[in-house]
Motif scaffolding. Sequence first.
Motif, PDB file in Angstrom:
ATOM      1  N   ASP A 176      69.220  31.700 -59.756  1.00  0.00           N
ATOM      2  CA  ASP A 176      70.673  31.897 -59.828  1.00  0.00           C
ATOM      3  C   ASP A 176      71.090  33.282 -60.320  1.00  0.00           C
ATOM      4  N   CYS A 177      70.398  33.816 -61.341  1.00  0.00           N
ATOM      5  CA  CYS A 177      70.906  35.043 -61.976  1.00  0.00           C
ATOM      6  C   CYS A 177      70.460  36.293 -61.226  1.00  0.00           C
ATOM      7  N   GLY A 178      69.656  36.130 -60.190  1.00  0.00           N
ATOM      8  CA  GLY A 178      69.272  37.272 -59.376  1.00  0.00           C
ATOM      9  C   GLY A 178      68.094  38.062 -59.932  1.00  0.00           C
ATOM     10  N   GLY A 179      67.429  37.530 -60.973  1.00  0.00           N
ATOM     11  CA  GLY A 179      66.220  38.196 -61.463  1.00  0.00           C
ATOM     12  C   GLY A 179      66.376  38.900 -62.793  1.00  0.00           C
ATOM     13  N   SER A 180      67.409  38.562 -63.553  1.00  0.00           N
ATOM     14  CA  SER A 180      67.635  39.204 -64.860  1.00  0.00           C
ATOM     15  C   SER A 180      66.997  38.438 -66.018  1.00  0.00           C
ATOM     16  N   MET A 181      66.218  37.401 -65.695  1.00  0.00           N
ATOM     17  CA  MET A 181      65.605  36.565 -66.734  1.00  0.00           C
ATOM     18  C   MET A 181      66.688  35.981 -67.654  1.00  0.00           C
ATOM     19  N   ALA A 182      67.718  35.425 -67.035  1.00  0.00           N
ATOM     20  CA  ALA A 182      68.841  34.909 -67.817  1.00  0.00           C
ATOM     21  C   ALA A 182      69.093  33.424 -67.616  1.00  0.00           C
ATOM     22  N   TYR A 199      59.963  36.769 -74.240  1.00  0.00           N
ATOM     23  CA  TYR A 199      61.291  36.247 -73.881  1.00  0.00           C
ATOM     24  C   TYR A 199      61.211  35.288 -72.707  1.00  0.00           C
ATOM     25  N   LEU A 253      76.321  43.439 -61.920  1.00  0.00           N
ATOM     26  CA  LEU A 253      76.078  42.547 -63.061  1.00  0.00           C
ATOM     27  C   LEU A 253      74.616  42.588 -63.516  1.00  0.00           C
ATOM     28  N   SER A 254      73.759  43.242 -62.731  1.00  0.00           N
ATOM     29  CA  SER A 254      72.356  43.382 -63.137  1.00  0.00           C
ATOM     30  C   SER A 254      72.061  44.790 -63.651  1.00  0.00           C
ATOM     31  N   SER A 312      76.543  36.425 -62.635  1.00  0.00           N
ATOM     32  CA  SER A 312      75.179  36.725 -62.226  1.00  0.00           C
ATOM     33  C   SER A 312      74.598  37.672 -63.263  1.00  0.00           C
ATOM     34  N   GLY A 313      73.330  38.036 -63.066  1.00  0.00           N
ATOM     35  CA  GLY A 313      72.718  39.015 -63.959  1.00  0.00           C
ATOM     36  C   GLY A 313      72.451  38.458 -65.354  1.00  0.00           C
ATOM     37  N   PHE A 314      72.239  39.366 -66.306  1.00  0.00           N
ATOM     38  CA  PHE A 314      71.743  38.904 -67.627  1.00  0.00           C
ATOM     39  C   PHE A 314      72.804  38.223 -68.471  1.00  0.00           C
ATOM     40  N   HIS A 315      74.092  38.357 -68.090  1.00  0.00           N
ATOM     41  CA  HIS A 315      75.140  37.613 -68.800  1.00  0.00           C
ATOM     42  C   HIS A 315      75.547  36.349 -68.058  1.00  0.00           C
ATOM     43  N   MET A 316      74.800  35.995 -67.024  1.00  0.00           N
ATOM     44  CA  MET A 316      75.181  34.792 -66.278  1.00  0.00           C
ATOM     45  C   MET A 316      75.454  33.642 -67.246  1.00  0.00           C
ATOM     46  N   THR A 332      69.117  40.945 -75.530  1.00  0.00           N
ATOM     47  CA  THR A 332      68.110  39.971 -75.085  1.00  0.00           C
ATOM     48  C   THR A 332      67.751  38.897 -76.125  1.00  0.00           C
ATOM     49  N   GLN A 372      76.366  41.406 -57.458  1.00  0.00           N
ATOM     50  CA  GLN A 372      75.010  41.164 -57.990  1.00  0.00           C
ATOM     51  C   GLN A 372      74.447  42.445 -58.606  1.00  0.00           C
TER      52      GLN A 372
END
Lengths: 399, 107
Positions: free
Chosen positions: B39-45, B67, A70-71, A336-340, A104, A67
Motif C-alpha cells: 500500500d505505501c509504495g515501498g516506504s516501509m510504513a 525497523y 509522498l515518498s 502513501s509513503g512513510f506517513h501513510m 522512523t 506517490q
Amino acid sequence: MNFRPDVHTIPPHVRPELVIDFDAMADQGMKVDLFKRLAEVRDGAPPIAWSPYNGGHWMLFREKDIQSALSDADHFTSAFMSLGSQERGGPAMIPLGMDPPAHTPWRMLVMKYFGPARIRELEGRIRQTAEKLIAPLAGQSECEFVRAVAEPMPISIFMALMGLPPEGFAEFRDLALTVVSASDTTGEASARIMQILGELIAARSAEPRDDLVSALLAEQVNGAPIGGAELMSICFVLFLGGLDTVTNAMTFGIRYLAMEPELQAQVRANPDRIPALVDQLLRRSAFVNVQRQIKQDTVFSGVEMKAGDAVWNMCWAGSNEPGGETEGPRHLAFGSGFHMCAGMHLARLELKVMYETWFRHVGQFALAPDPEPAMVGGQVMHIKRLKLNLQPAGEGAAA
Amino acid sequence: MIRVTFVAHDGTTREVAGEAGQSLMALAVATGTPGIDGDCGGSMACGTCHVVIAPEWQERVGPASEYEACLLEVTLDPGPNSRLGCQVVLSAALDGLVVHTPASQKV
C-alpha cells in the motif's frame, strides 16, 4: 484569468498556464458534490496546477506524482505541521509532522500498536459498538447517518483504545467536533482535549492499565523512555487522525451505496464481498488532500517549485484517474509513503464491521431529500450530514 | 532478468521475471501477482508486503533490519523467514528465488 492580485497569490516562478481558478477550501461546486466537482477540475487542469487561493499552493492530480511526492522527504517536508500546531499553542505533531530519519523510530512505535495483529484484538469491541448503534435503526424509516453511526462509532472505539472512560462520551464527542470544525472555539476545545489526555497520562503513569496510553508509557524510543510532552503529542495526533476521518469514510461510503441500489443488492446477496467493498468505496471517497511543503528548490515532473511552496496532494483525483483501476487495495485514500495513515488497519476493520452490521439490520436504503448542500472542501473534505430513508431488512429485494 | 517464484497460501505458484535493483514488492505489483498489497509504495510504513522466504533462500536474502523487524512483528502471521517485500532488492544472486505470500496482508 481575472484574479484580483491583492487576494490571490501567484509567485513569479509559477508558469501562468499552470494557474487554475479553483479554491480547494471554499469552491461552491464542491459543496453540492465534492467528487463530481473534483473530477471536473482535474479534467480541465494540467497534471500539476497552481491554485492562487488560500495563500497559493500546488495541486498534484496524478497518482504517480502523488506517490513520488509522498515518498520523497528530501523535497516534500511535513515539518510545517508541527510548527503550525505549536504556533497555535498546540503540541508538536509526532510522528505526523516529522521527516525521516528522525520520524522512523516514532512511526515504528505507533505501528507496533496499529499493525493488523494488534488491531485484530479490537474486533470484538468494534462489533459490540456497531451493534449497539445500528441495531436500533432496524425499525426506523429514516435516520441521519452521521449523528446515528458515523460520529459515535469511531469516537467510542478511540476512547476505549486510549483508556478514556465511556461516561465522558458526550463531552468528548462535542470537543472532537469543535476541534475538527476549525471554528472560533477550536483553540479552547484543543486545550480541553489536551487537559483530558494529560490527566489520562498522569493517571496511567501512577497506575498502568490494559490500554494504549499505559502501553506507550512503558515504551522506549532511541533508547530513552517517552517523555510526557512527546506522549501527549502522539495521543493528540491519534485523536486528530482517527476520528473525523473514519466518520467521513463511513458517511461517503454509505452515501454511494444509498445512491446505487444495484450495488446494495450485490452486497446483500453476497456479504463476502464486504472487504473488497471497503476498498472500492474508500477509493471513490478519498477525502484527504495531503499537504506537504517544498523543502528545497526542485524541478518536479518538469515543474519548477521553490522552497516554502505549499503542495496539496489531491488524493481523490489520483485514486480515480480516467482509465485507471477501479478495484483493488492500492489507492490514495490513506495517503502513501512513510506517513501513510498508521490507522488504516483499524479504519478498514471499523468500516468492514460497520457495513456487515448495517446490511444485517437495514434493508434497502436511499438518500432522503436534503435541501441544503452538506459537503465541505478543504484538507479533510467532509459531509456534515446524510439523511437516509430506510426499509426493514428482508424487504429490500421487493422494493 | 531475475526469476522469482511466488507461492500463494493455497499452494498456487507463479513465476515472474524482474530486474536487478527492483524490490520484491515492486515486482509483485508490476506483474499483478496476488497476495502482496504494498500500500505505501515501498516506504516501509504499512507492512502490507509481508512475504516468507523459502528456507533454502533465507541465507542469501539475509535478515530484516531493525525497523523492518518492528513492522513484521505486527503482521498477521510472522515467522522466522518473514521479510517485507519492499526491503528485498533483487540481484543476480537471487535468480530463482522462491517466496511464499500469506493468506492476507490485512485484518
